[in-house]
Design a protein around this motif. Sequence first.
Motif, PDB file in Angstrom:
ATOM      1  N   SER A  92       0.815  -1.219   0.000  1.00  0.00           N
ATOM      2  CA  SER A  92       0.000   0.000   0.000  1.00  0.00           C
ATOM      3  C   SER A  92       0.849   1.270   0.000  1.00  0.00           C
ATOM      4  O   SER A  92       0.395   2.323  -0.445  1.00  0.00           O
ATOM      5  N   ALA A  93       2.101   1.179   0.464  1.00  0.00           N
ATOM      6  CA  ALA A  93       2.973   2.355   0.418  1.00  0.00           C
ATOM      7  C   ALA A  93       3.202   2.804  -1.023  1.00  0.00           C
ATOM      8  O   ALA A  93       3.544   3.960  -1.279  1.00  0.00           O
ATOM      9  N   GLU A 132       0.964   3.150  -3.329  1.00  0.00           N
ATOM     10  CA  GLU A 132      -0.149   3.949  -3.872  1.00  0.00           C
ATOM     11  C   GLU A 132       0.334   5.368  -4.148  1.00  0.00           C
ATOM     12  O   GLU A 132       0.058   5.943  -5.207  1.00  0.00           O
ATOM     13  N   GLY A 133       1.053   5.934  -3.196  1.00  0.00           N
ATOM     14  CA  GLY A 133       1.600   7.286  -3.361  1.00  0.00           C
ATOM     15  C   GLY A 133       2.657   7.336  -4.449  1.00  0.00           C
ATOM     16  O   GLY A 133       2.737   8.289  -5.219  1.00  0.00           O
ATOM     17  N   ARG A 189       0.916   7.380  -7.920  1.00  0.00           N
ATOM     18  CA  ARG A 189       0.394   8.724  -8.231  1.00  0.00           C
ATOM     19  C   ARG A 189       1.527   9.655  -8.644  1.00  0.00           C
ATOM     20  O   ARG A 189       1.416  10.412  -9.611  1.00  0.00           O
ATOM     21  N   SER A 202      -4.884   6.362  -8.303  1.00  0.00           N
ATOM     22  CA  SER A 202      -4.886   5.921  -6.909  1.00  0.00           C
ATOM     23  C   SER A 202      -5.971   4.867  -6.670  1.00  0.00           C
ATOM     24  O   SER A 202      -5.750   3.853  -6.007  1.00  0.00           O
ATOM     25  N   GLU A 203      -7.136   5.082  -7.266  1.00  0.00           N
ATOM     26  CA  GLU A 203      -8.246   4.133  -7.103  1.00  0.00           C
ATOM     27  C   GLU A 203      -7.916   2.800  -7.764  1.00  0.00           C
ATOM     28  O   GLU A 203      -8.164   1.730  -7.194  1.00  0.00           O
ATOM     29  N   THR A 207      -5.220   0.980  -5.794  1.00  0.00           N
ATOM     30  CA  THR A 207      -5.793   0.497  -4.530  1.00  0.00           C
ATOM     31  C   THR A 207      -6.631  -0.763  -4.764  1.00  0.00           C
ATOM     32  O   THR A 207      -6.572  -1.711  -3.975  1.00  0.00           O
ATOM     33  N   ILE A 240      -4.425  -3.730  -4.902  1.00  0.00           N
ATOM     34  CA  ILE A 240      -3.888  -4.095  -3.592  1.00  0.00           C
ATOM     35  C   ILE A 240      -4.961  -4.739  -2.706  1.00  0.00           C
ATOM     36  O   ILE A 240      -4.731  -5.761  -2.061  1.00  0.00           O
ATOM     37  N   VAL A 241      -6.154  -4.128  -2.703  1.00  0.00           N
ATOM     38  CA  VAL A 241      -7.218  -4.579  -1.795  1.00  0.00           C
ATOM     39  C   VAL A 241      -7.923  -5.826  -2.333  1.00  0.00           C
ATOM     40  O   VAL A 241      -8.282  -6.717  -1.566  1.00  0.00           O
ATOM     41  N   ARG A 293     -14.448   0.568   3.115  1.00  0.00           N
ATOM     42  CA  ARG A 293     -14.287   0.841   1.687  1.00  0.00           C
ATOM     43  C   ARG A 293     -15.645   1.314   1.185  1.00  0.00           C
ATOM     44  O   ARG A 293     -16.675   0.707   1.468  1.00  0.00           O
ATOM     45  N   GLY A 342     -14.639   3.246  -5.967  1.00  0.00           N
ATOM     46  CA  GLY A 342     -13.403   3.310  -6.741  1.00  0.00           C
ATOM     47  C   GLY A 342     -13.647   3.467  -8.230  1.00  0.00           C
ATOM     48  O   GLY A 342     -13.111   4.379  -8.864  1.00  0.00           O
ATOM     49  N   GLU A 373      -1.410  13.371   2.378  1.00  0.00           N
ATOM     50  CA  GLU A 373      -2.199  12.642   1.391  1.00  0.00           C
ATOM     51  C   GLU A 373      -3.026  11.550   2.061  1.00  0.00           C
ATOM     52  O   GLU A 373      -2.498  10.713   2.794  1.00  0.00           O
ATOM     53  N   ASP A 420      -5.024   8.383   1.483  1.00  0.00           N
ATOM     54  CA  ASP A 420      -5.354   7.282   0.575  1.00  0.00           C
ATOM     55  C   ASP A 420      -5.578   6.007   1.405  1.00  0.00           C
ATOM     56  O   ASP A 420      -5.598   6.058   2.636  1.00  0.00           O
ATOM     57  N   HIS A 421      -5.725   4.869   0.729  1.00  0.00           N
ATOM     58  CA  HIS A 421      -5.976   3.615   1.414  1.00  0.00           C
ATOM     59  C   HIS A 421      -4.847   3.286   2.393  1.00  0.00           C
ATOM     60  O   HIS A 421      -5.074   2.809   3.493  1.00  0.00           O
ATOM     61  N   HIS A 422      -3.605   3.622   1.980  1.00  0.00           N
ATOM     62  CA  HIS A 422      -2.426   3.335   2.802  1.00  0.00           C
ATOM     63  C   HIS A 422      -2.450   4.138   4.110  1.00  0.00           C
ATOM     64  O   HIS A 422      -2.278   3.593   5.191  1.00  0.00           O
ATOM     65  N   ARG A 446      -5.593   3.627   6.904  1.00  0.00           N
ATOM     66  CA  ARG A 446      -5.623   2.495   7.815  1.00  0.00           C
ATOM     67  C   ARG A 446      -5.181   2.881   9.236  1.00  0.00           C
ATOM     68  O   ARG A 446      -5.903   2.678  10.199  1.00  0.00           O
ATOM     69  N   PHE A 487      -4.305  15.635  -0.845  1.00  0.00           N
ATOM     70  CA  PHE A 487      -4.838  14.647  -1.794  1.00  0.00           C
ATOM     71  C   PHE A 487      -5.799  13.728  -1.058  1.00  0.00           C
ATOM     72  O   PHE A 487      -5.537  13.342   0.082  1.00  0.00           O
ATOM     73  N   ASP A 511      -8.546  10.307  -2.086  1.00  0.00           N
ATOM     74  CA  ASP A 511      -9.340   9.499  -3.017  1.00  0.00           C
ATOM     75  C   ASP A 511     -10.533   8.925  -2.250  1.00  0.00           C
ATOM     76  O   ASP A 511     -10.877   9.411  -1.174  1.00  0.00           O
ATOM     77  N   SER A 512     -11.160   7.873  -2.771  1.00  0.00           N
ATOM     78  CA  SER A 512     -12.395   7.403  -2.134  1.00  0.00           C
ATOM     79  C   SER A 512     -12.160   6.815  -0.741  1.00  0.00           C
ATOM     80  O   SER A 512     -13.117   6.584   0.003  1.00  0.00           O
ATOM     81  N   GLY A 540     -14.742   6.569   2.770  1.00  0.00           N
ATOM     82  CA  GLY A 540     -14.890   5.474   3.721  1.00  0.00           C
ATOM     83  C   GLY A 540     -14.561   5.917   5.138  1.00  0.00           C
ATOM     84  O   GLY A 540     -15.234   5.528   6.093  1.00  0.00           O
TER      85      GLY A 540
END
Lengths: 150, 116
Positions: free
Chosen positions: A16-17, A19-20, A23, A48-49, A52, A55-56, A107, A111, B19, B21-23, B26, B53, B55-56, B60
Amino acid sequence: MKKPMNEMKVTFPSRSANEGFARAAVAAFLSQLDPAVDELADLRTAVSEAVTNCIVHAYRDEIGMITIHMKLYADGRTVIKIRDRGCGIDNVDKAMEPLFTTGGDDRSGLGFSVMESFTDRLRVSSHIGKGTVVTMEKYIAVRHRQARVV
Amino acid sequence: MVIRMDATPSGLTVWLSGELDHHSARSLREQVDAAVVRSSATVLRLDFSGVTFMDSSGIGLIMGRYRLLQSRGGKLLVVGVSDRLLRVMKLAGLERLPVWETAPVDTKKKQGVTRK
């Protein structure tokens, strides 16, 4: 079909690191088109979506590789393919429905809605056990580049 | 993402920056939820003014905290949301959720700037 004037490919593990990183990589490559702030933010959000999701969902219980292949065309068309070799999506239409998620409580299931809203075209092709390819297209207005040359 | 928290008798305020995001969501979620439980706050104020930044995952985060505060008989307040973030939140209809101190206003639309 015309050849892209430039392209790049980047592959990284589904941590998940990253994701940045995804982008930032897309934004850095896009910067040669001198995109407007909103155009850049739209693509960063869409990427990003997609990453993600890999990953998810695609690599839910494992770490696998994600590849971003980005092509820039002279007319400002930008095509981004995001590919994983994960579990695949059983029912793509269902997965793309707003609010549908198998990702748990936190979630939102939005997305694909975000990708659809923030790009000009979205295609999803998936095979169970083989993986998923998300293709997004967005036109970056040429006016910025002309303005810079003048 | 860096967060700063301030617990007062009137509630818990969390300032988010960086930012989202999903990361980052959490650990953010875990920290905020733990603080809500620890402070037994009935008002949670999430300040997005430092978020560069989102996102979706941010949607959540808000929905989850909204439900958490509701289940505790409390209230979630969302403040400091930029036009950009609001655009993402609107995809989930969050502008209709009773979490705003003041109604979210799209400043670009207000000024009549054309947006694509």
